[in-house]
Design an enzyme around this catalytic site. Structure first.
Site, PDB file in Angstrom:
ATOM      1  N   ILE A  29       0.822  -1.218   0.000  1.00 58.24           N
ATOM      2  CA  ILE A  29       0.000   0.000   0.000  1.00 58.24           C
ATOM      3  C   ILE A  29       0.862   1.277   0.000  1.00 58.24           C
ATOM      4  O   ILE A  29       0.414   2.327  -0.459  1.00 58.24           O
ATOM      5  CB  ILE A  29      -0.989  -0.039   1.193  1.00 58.24           C
ATOM      6  CG1 ILE A  29      -2.207   0.810   0.936  1.00 58.24           C
ATOM      7  CG2 ILE A  29      -0.309   0.325   2.500  1.00 58.24           C
ATOM      8  CD1 ILE A  29      -3.350   0.532   1.915  1.00 58.24           C
ATOM      9  N   GLY A  91      12.773  -2.847  11.316  1.00 56.83           N
ATOM     10  CA  GLY A  91      11.612  -2.050  10.936  1.00 56.83           C
ATOM     11  C   GLY A  91      10.377  -2.865  10.631  1.00 56.83           C
ATOM     12  O   GLY A  91       9.460  -2.380   9.965  1.00 56.83           O
ATOM     13  N   GLN A  92      10.334  -4.121  11.116  1.00 54.31           N
ATOM     14  CA  GLN A  92       9.124  -4.914  10.866  1.00 54.31           C
ATOM     15  C   GLN A  92       7.932  -4.229  11.524  1.00 54.31           C
ATOM     16  O   GLN A  92       7.962  -3.907  12.722  1.00 54.31           O
ATOM     17  CB  GLN A  92       9.275  -6.344  11.413  1.00 54.31           C
ATOM     18  CG  GLN A  92       8.083  -7.218  11.052  1.00 54.31           C
ATOM     19  CD  GLN A  92       8.205  -8.666  11.536  1.00 54.31           C
ATOM     20  OE1 GLN A  92       9.158  -9.019  12.223  1.00 54.31           O
ATOM     21  NE2 GLN A  92       7.232  -9.486  11.183  1.00 54.31           N
ATOM     22  N   SER A  93       6.884  -3.991  10.731  1.00 55.33           N
ATOM     23  CA  SER A  93       5.713  -3.286  11.265  1.00 55.33           C
ATOM     24  C   SER A  93       4.462  -4.156  11.241  1.00 55.33           C
ATOM     25  O   SER A  93       3.502  -3.853  11.954  1.00 55.33           O
ATOM     26  CB  SER A  93       5.468  -1.994  10.473  1.00 55.33           C
ATOM     27  OG  SER A  93       5.240  -2.292   9.110  1.00 55.33           O
ATOM     28  N   HIS A  98       6.258 -11.818   5.814  1.00 56.21           N
ATOM     29  CA  HIS A  98       6.045 -11.389   4.428  1.00 56.21           C
ATOM     30  C   HIS A  98       7.381 -11.180   3.747  1.00 56.21           C
ATOM     31  O   HIS A  98       8.333 -10.703   4.359  1.00 56.21           O
ATOM     32  CB  HIS A  98       5.200 -10.109   4.356  1.00 56.21           C
ATOM     33  CG  HIS A  98       5.634  -9.023   5.284  1.00 56.21           C
ATOM     34  ND1 HIS A  98       5.320  -9.026   6.629  1.00 56.21           N
ATOM     35  CD2 HIS A  98       6.386  -7.913   5.074  1.00 56.21           C
ATOM     36  CE1 HIS A  98       5.837  -7.952   7.201  1.00 56.21           C
ATOM     37  NE2 HIS A  98       6.504  -7.271   6.294  1.00 56.21           N
ATOM     38  N   HIS A 100       9.100  -9.015   0.921  1.00 57.11           N
ATOM     39  CA  HIS A 100       8.959  -7.858   0.029  1.00 57.11           C
ATOM     40  C   HIS A 100       9.618  -8.202  -1.308  1.00 57.11           C
ATOM     41  O   HIS A 100      10.734  -8.731  -1.333  1.00 57.11           O
ATOM     42  CB  HIS A 100       9.700  -6.644   0.601  1.00 57.11           C
ATOM     43  CG  HIS A 100       9.144  -6.099   1.873  1.00 57.11           C
ATOM     44  ND1 HIS A 100       8.309  -5.009   1.915  1.00 57.11           N
ATOM     45  CD2 HIS A 100       9.333  -6.466   3.164  1.00 57.11           C
ATOM     46  CE1 HIS A 100       8.006  -4.725   3.177  1.00 57.11           C
ATOM     47  NE2 HIS A 100       8.616  -5.600   3.965  1.00 57.11           N
TER      48      HIS A 100
HETATM   49  P1  AMP Z   1       7.393  -4.477   7.265  1.00 54.71           P
HETATM   50  O1  AMP Z   1       7.758  -3.072   7.626  1.00 54.71           O
HETATM   51  O2  AMP Z   1       8.542  -5.283   6.725  1.00 54.71           O
HETATM   52  O3  AMP Z   1       6.670  -5.176   8.395  1.00 54.71           O
HETATM   53  O4  AMP Z   1       6.400  -4.367   6.028  1.00 54.71           O
HETATM   54  C1  AMP Z   1       5.027  -4.189   6.166  1.00 54.71           C
HETATM   55  C2  AMP Z   1       4.550  -3.643   4.860  1.00 54.71           C
HETATM   56  O5  AMP Z   1       3.149  -3.779   4.796  1.00 54.71           O
HETATM   57  C3  AMP Z   1       4.861  -2.156   4.648  1.00 54.71           C
HETATM   58  O6  AMP Z   1       5.666  -1.989   3.484  1.00 54.71           O
HETATM   59  C4  AMP Z   1       3.476  -1.527   4.492  1.00 54.71           C
HETATM   60  O7  AMP Z   1       3.452  -0.489   3.539  1.00 54.71           O
HETATM   61  C5  AMP Z   1       2.636  -2.705   4.058  1.00 54.71           C
HETATM   62  N1  AMP Z   1       1.218  -2.611   4.368  1.00 54.71           N
HETATM   63  C6  AMP Z   1       0.650  -2.242   5.543  1.00 54.71           C
HETATM   64  N2  AMP Z   1      -0.687  -2.305   5.460  1.00 54.71           N
HETATM   65  C7  AMP Z   1      -0.975  -2.748   4.204  1.00 54.71           C
HETATM   66  C8  AMP Z   1      -2.186  -3.019   3.507  1.00 54.71           C
HETATM   67  N3  AMP Z   1      -3.390  -2.857   4.081  1.00 54.71           N
HETATM   68  N4  AMP Z   1      -2.103  -3.433   2.219  1.00 54.71           N
HETATM   69  C9  AMP Z   1      -0.912  -3.592   1.625  1.00 54.71           C
HETATM   70  N5  AMP Z   1       0.281  -3.370   2.238  1.00 54.71           N
HETATM   71  C10 AMP Z   1       0.243  -2.930   3.506  1.00 54.71           C
END
Ligand code: AMP
Length: 112
Positions: A29, A91-93, A98, A100
């Site tokens: 996103i 920076g895992q959020s 997942h 990338h």
């Molecule tokens: P990370 O920071 O490695 O945990 O990556 C999480 C990723 O999920 C980030 O790049 C966000 O932009 C992405 N993200 C968060 N919410 C969504 C969503 N609803 N749809 C698609 N991607 C998302």
């Protein structure tokens, strides 16, 4: 239920590029590159650090699906990067594992 489990269950919409029995690929996103996809397992695993030997086949499938979607969106010729962030310093959020898939421009190395 976590955000990505909700995407798997179609409770939250995502731009899904590819899906198979075990995994889903969709567009990030907030893209960090011209093409930025995420490949996730349908089964919840919080992070690579939580994976076990029983998850080995599933993790392999994620890598192969990442390869296939990279090909499908035209990244194979110029190259692309696969990234798995684990934990705070990386920076895992989102705590549902997942991969990338980043491409569409030259990517700097080392990452910030
Ligand atoms: P990370 O920071 O490695 O945990 O990556 C999480 C990723 O999920 C980030 O790049 C966000 O932009 C992405 N993200 C968060 N919410 C969504 C969503 N609803 N749809 C698609 N991607 C998302």
């Amino acid at each position: 239920m976590c955000l990505f489990c909700k995407i798997v269950n179609r409770e939250i919409k995502a731009d899904v590029v590819r899906e198979n029995e075990h995994a889903l690929a969709f567009r990030d996103i907030h893209p960090a590159a011209p093409t930025h996809l995420l490949v996730i397992p349908k089964r919840h695993i919080a992070a690579i650090h939580d994976a076990t030997a029983e998850d080995a086949a599933l993790l392999g499938q994620l890598m192969l699906l990442a390869r296939d979607v990279a090909e499908e969106v035209g990244l194979a010729e110029n190259g692309y990067r696969l990234v798995v962030n684990n934990g705070r310093d990386a920076g895992q959020s989102v705590f549902h594992i997942h991969v990338h898939v980043l491409g569409g421009r030259a990517l700097a190395w080392p990452p910030g």
